[in-house]
Design an enzyme around this catalytic site. Structure first.
Site, PDB file in Angstrom:
ATOM      1  N   ASP A  17       1.021  -1.216  -0.343  1.00  0.00           N
ATOM      2  CA  ASP A  17      -0.170  -0.056  -0.072  1.00  0.00           C
ATOM      3  C   ASP A  17       0.979   1.465  -0.237  1.00  0.00           C
ATOM      4  O   ASP A  17       1.951   1.374   0.939  1.00  0.00           O
ATOM      5  CB  ASP A  17      -1.145  -0.014   1.299  1.00  0.00           C
ATOM      6  CG  ASP A  17      -2.637   1.351   0.947  1.00  0.00           C
ATOM      7  OD1 ASP A  17      -3.142   1.029   1.018  1.00  0.00           O
ATOM      8  OD2 ASP A  17      -1.288   2.262   1.617  1.00  0.00           O
ATOM      9  N   ASP A 118      -3.680   2.351  -5.227  1.00  0.00           N
ATOM     10  CA  ASP A 118      -2.824   2.327  -4.469  1.00  0.00           C
ATOM     11  C   ASP A 118      -2.031   0.703  -3.486  1.00  0.00           C
ATOM     12  O   ASP A 118      -1.581   1.180  -3.198  1.00  0.00           O
ATOM     13  CB  ASP A 118      -2.642   3.865  -3.509  1.00  0.00           C
ATOM     14  CG  ASP A 118      -3.569   3.332  -2.247  1.00  0.00           C
ATOM     15  OD1 ASP A 118      -4.105   2.496  -2.073  1.00  0.00           O
ATOM     16  OD2 ASP A 118      -2.092   3.734  -1.262  1.00  0.00           O
ATOM     17  N   GLU A 119      -2.364   0.043  -4.024  1.00  0.00           N
ATOM     18  CA  GLU A 119      -2.861  -1.348  -3.343  1.00  0.00           C
ATOM     19  C   GLU A 119      -3.291  -2.066  -4.277  1.00  0.00           C
ATOM     20  O   GLU A 119      -4.295  -2.642  -4.661  1.00  0.00           O
ATOM     21  CB  GLU A 119      -4.008  -1.227  -2.248  1.00  0.00           C
ATOM     22  CG  GLU A 119      -4.096  -1.860  -0.353  1.00  0.00           C
ATOM     23  CD  GLU A 119      -5.378  -1.022  -0.114  1.00  0.00           C
ATOM     24  OE1 GLU A 119      -5.912  -0.374  -0.035  1.00  0.00           O
ATOM     25  OE2 GLU A 119      -5.684  -2.562   0.474  1.00  0.00           O
TER      26      GLU A 119
HETATM   27  N1  DCP Z   1      -8.840   8.612  -0.592  1.00  0.00           N
HETATM   28  C1  DCP Z   1     -10.314   9.469  -0.848  1.00  0.00           C
HETATM   29  N2  DCP Z   1     -10.810   9.681   0.043  1.00  0.00           N
HETATM   30  C2  DCP Z   1     -11.281   8.745   0.574  1.00  0.00           C
HETATM   31  C3  DCP Z   1      -9.812   7.677   1.126  1.00  0.00           C
HETATM   32  C4  DCP Z   1      -8.733   7.694   0.186  1.00  0.00           C
HETATM   33  O1  DCP Z   1      -9.969  10.879  -2.294  1.00  0.00           O
HETATM   34  N3  DCP Z   1     -12.151   8.926   1.836  1.00  0.00           N
HETATM   35  C5  DCP Z   1      -7.711   8.671  -2.516  1.00  0.00           C
HETATM   36  C6  DCP Z   1      -6.619   9.838  -1.710  1.00  0.00           C
HETATM   37  C7  DCP Z   1      -5.649   8.507  -0.800  1.00  0.00           C
HETATM   38  C8  DCP Z   1      -5.750   7.169  -1.701  1.00  0.00           C
HETATM   39  O2  DCP Z   1      -7.215   7.395  -1.856  1.00  0.00           O
HETATM   40  O3  DCP Z   1      -4.285   8.915  -1.096  1.00  0.00           O
HETATM   41  C9  DCP Z   1      -5.437   6.205  -1.154  1.00  0.00           C
HETATM   42  O4  DCP Z   1      -5.567   5.693  -0.118  1.00  0.00           O
HETATM   43  P1  DCP Z   1      -5.630   5.460   1.786  1.00  0.00           P
HETATM   44  O5  DCP Z   1      -6.755   4.905   2.174  1.00  0.00           O
HETATM   45  O6  DCP Z   1      -4.810   4.055   0.861  1.00  0.00           O
HETATM   46  O7  DCP Z   1      -4.967   6.310   2.285  1.00  0.00           O
HETATM   47  P2  DCP Z   1      -3.772   6.948   1.701  1.00  0.00           P
HETATM   48  O8  DCP Z   1      -2.079   6.067   1.021  1.00  0.00           O
HETATM   49  O9  DCP Z   1      -4.164   8.695   1.410  1.00  0.00           O
HETATM   50  O10 DCP Z   1      -2.743   7.207   2.976  1.00  0.00           O
HETATM   51  P3  DCP Z   1      -1.880   6.072   3.894  1.00  0.00           P
HETATM   52  O11 DCP Z   1      -0.665   6.106   3.948  1.00  0.00           O
HETATM   53  O12 DCP Z   1      -2.298   5.671   5.296  1.00  0.00           O
HETATM   54  O13 DCP Z   1      -2.551   4.601   3.200  1.00  0.00           O
HETATM   55 CA    CA Z   2      -1.926   4.246   0.878  1.00  0.00          CA
HETATM   56 CA    CA Z   3      -5.091   2.082   0.409  1.00  0.00          CA
END
Ligand code: DCP
Ligand code: CA
Ligand code: CA
Length: 391
Positions: A17, A118-119
């Site tokens: 991730d 992203d996963e």
């Molecule tokens: N995303 C979004 N709205 C949300 C959750 C996520 O638009 N409520 C988008 C932005 C994030 C991407 O999806 O960058 C990936 O989600 P993740 O849950 O993996 O969160 P992040 O990558 O931002 O943070 P982490 O480092 O906790 O994985």
């Molecule tokens: Ca992420």
């Molecule tokens: Ca993710």
């Protein structure tokens, strides 16, 4: 090694991730943002600040900004930090980088399942022959490669199934690598609160608390009949199983349908003057095909004009190929034909050009199909070939 031994081999799943993905990409584009709170926003457009936070970097998170909260609230939280930046989401950019990273990940193991932008999960059991140490080494290399290619950090979790791998990835965040071998599953789960168990939402958590279930350990010991009564005959026992770390959900491999790459030309072109610029693309496509043990039957080119019109041309080969020679000859020929036709240039010069291949077949697929073997057996045969060099 017999097929029976293979089947009994320890399953090893890797969850990858990317860290604070959209916000990290913004930092990479503008490194001067790294020390400042960065909030990526989905502006709804009704007023200047209406909409929600997509994600934020760790500087903003430490100050209280989270995905999903209203932009107005994030502005309030960061009111004392005038250095904060609020940026709109740039999906085309995030999609492009995501695609490149997924290409890297899918070259590690043919058993690859992308679950979001992203996963992804990778089942590396047969690649590492059931050895967690070898899987950890692969994960270290993977992290280094993603940093080298894209400057991005990610978190990787390794476990005996998807559930534990995903929880291990979350546990190590950010820039983590956390490994949970089967013998540590119990203690890994018991040390965490119920809210960390994947698949338990806030509502379920609240209901469980009312039943006196406070930890993952409590849930793993709870009366199955009561769980079935409270959460349904499928879901109740399912919750108990995941609390014990049991998860048989397979990594589902979807066949890739096409592989392509596109670049912006150094200069807009009105003839096939950019042959040299295409060579790295041909090499890359050939590499990606062979890394995934694929051959392609359809060779295509894409051109995008200065007016942003997209045009595709393709040719079907008699025999599928992964040869860089054939890919470059066919694509070059398609580009030459394209420029021979004056009509194609009526909408301006060519700004971007690319190549894509489709009609993909896995090596030996036809032979194995004929023999009516299962996928697991095909892998065994392929592994055998790789180690011994012959049947
Ligand atoms: N995303 C979004 N709205 C949300 C959750 C996520 O638009 N409520 C988008 C932005 C994030 C991407 O999806 O960058 C990936 O989600 P993740 O849950 O993996 O969160 P992040 O990558 O931002 O943070 P982490 O480092 O906790 O994985
Ligand atoms: Ca992420
Ligand atoms: Ca993710």
């Amino acid at each position: 090694m017999s097929i029976d031994n293979k089947t009994a081999m320890q399953r090893i799943v890797m969850a990858v991730d990317l860290d604070y993905f959209f916000a990290q990409l913004e930092e990479i584009r503008r490194p001067e943002l790294k020390q400042r709170p960065v909030v990526v926003c989905v502006f709804s457009g009704r007023t200047e600040t209406s909409g929600a936070v997509s994600t934020a970097n760790y500087v903003a998170r430490r100050l209280g900004v989270k995905s999903g909260i209203p932009i107005v609230l994030a502005k309030k939280v960061l009111a004392g930090h005038p250095e904060s930046v609020f940026l709109p989401v740039d999906h085309p950019h995030y999609d492009t980088v995501s695609e490149r990273i997924m290409q890297i990940l899918s070259s590690i193991s043919p058993q690859f399942e992308q679950v979001s932008i992203d996963e992804a999960f990778l089942d590396v059991s047969s690649t590492v022959r059931g050895k967690f140490d070898a899987a950890t080494e692969i994960a270290q290399k993977l992290k280094a490669e993603i940093i080298q290619e894209e400057k991005l950090t990610c978190s990787i979790g390794i476990g005996p199934n998807k559930l534990i791998a995903k929880m291990a990835a979350d546990h190590g965040k950010p820039n983590g690598l956390f490994v949970v071998p089967p013998e540590n599953v119990g203690s890994f789960l018991n040390d965490q609160p119920l809210s960390k168990l994947i698949g338990i939402g806030t509502k379920t958590e609240k209901k469980m608390e009312d039943l006196g279930i406070k930890t993952i350990h409590d849930l793993s010991k709870f009366d199955t009949d009561v769980l079935a009564r409270e959460f349904g005959k499928n879901l109740g026992p399912h919750f108990k199983r995941i609390a014990k770390g049991i998860d048989d959900d397979p990594v589902i491999t979807r066949q890739v349908e096409q592989i392509g790459r596109i670049i912006t030309l150094k200069n807009d072109a009105s003839s096939f003057s950019f042959e040299d610029e295409m060579i790295p693309l041909y090499l890359d496509i050939a590499d990606r095909l062979s890394a995934q043990k694929l051959k392609a039957k359809v060779m295509g080119i894409i051109v995008i004009t200065s007016q942003l019109k997209i045009k595709n041309r393709a040719n079907t080969l008699d025999i599928p190929t992964d040869s860089v020679d054939i890919i470059s000859k066919t694509a070059n020929c398609l580009f030459q034909q394209f420029f021979k036709n004056d009509e194609n240039l009526q909408e301006g010069k060519i700004r971007r050009a690319g190549v894509k291949v489709s009609g993909l077949e896995r090596y030996g697929e036809i032979d194995e199909k004929e023999r009516g073997k299962s996928e697991a057996q095909i892998r065994t045969l392929t592994d055998f070939l790789q180690t011994d060099g012959s049947f």
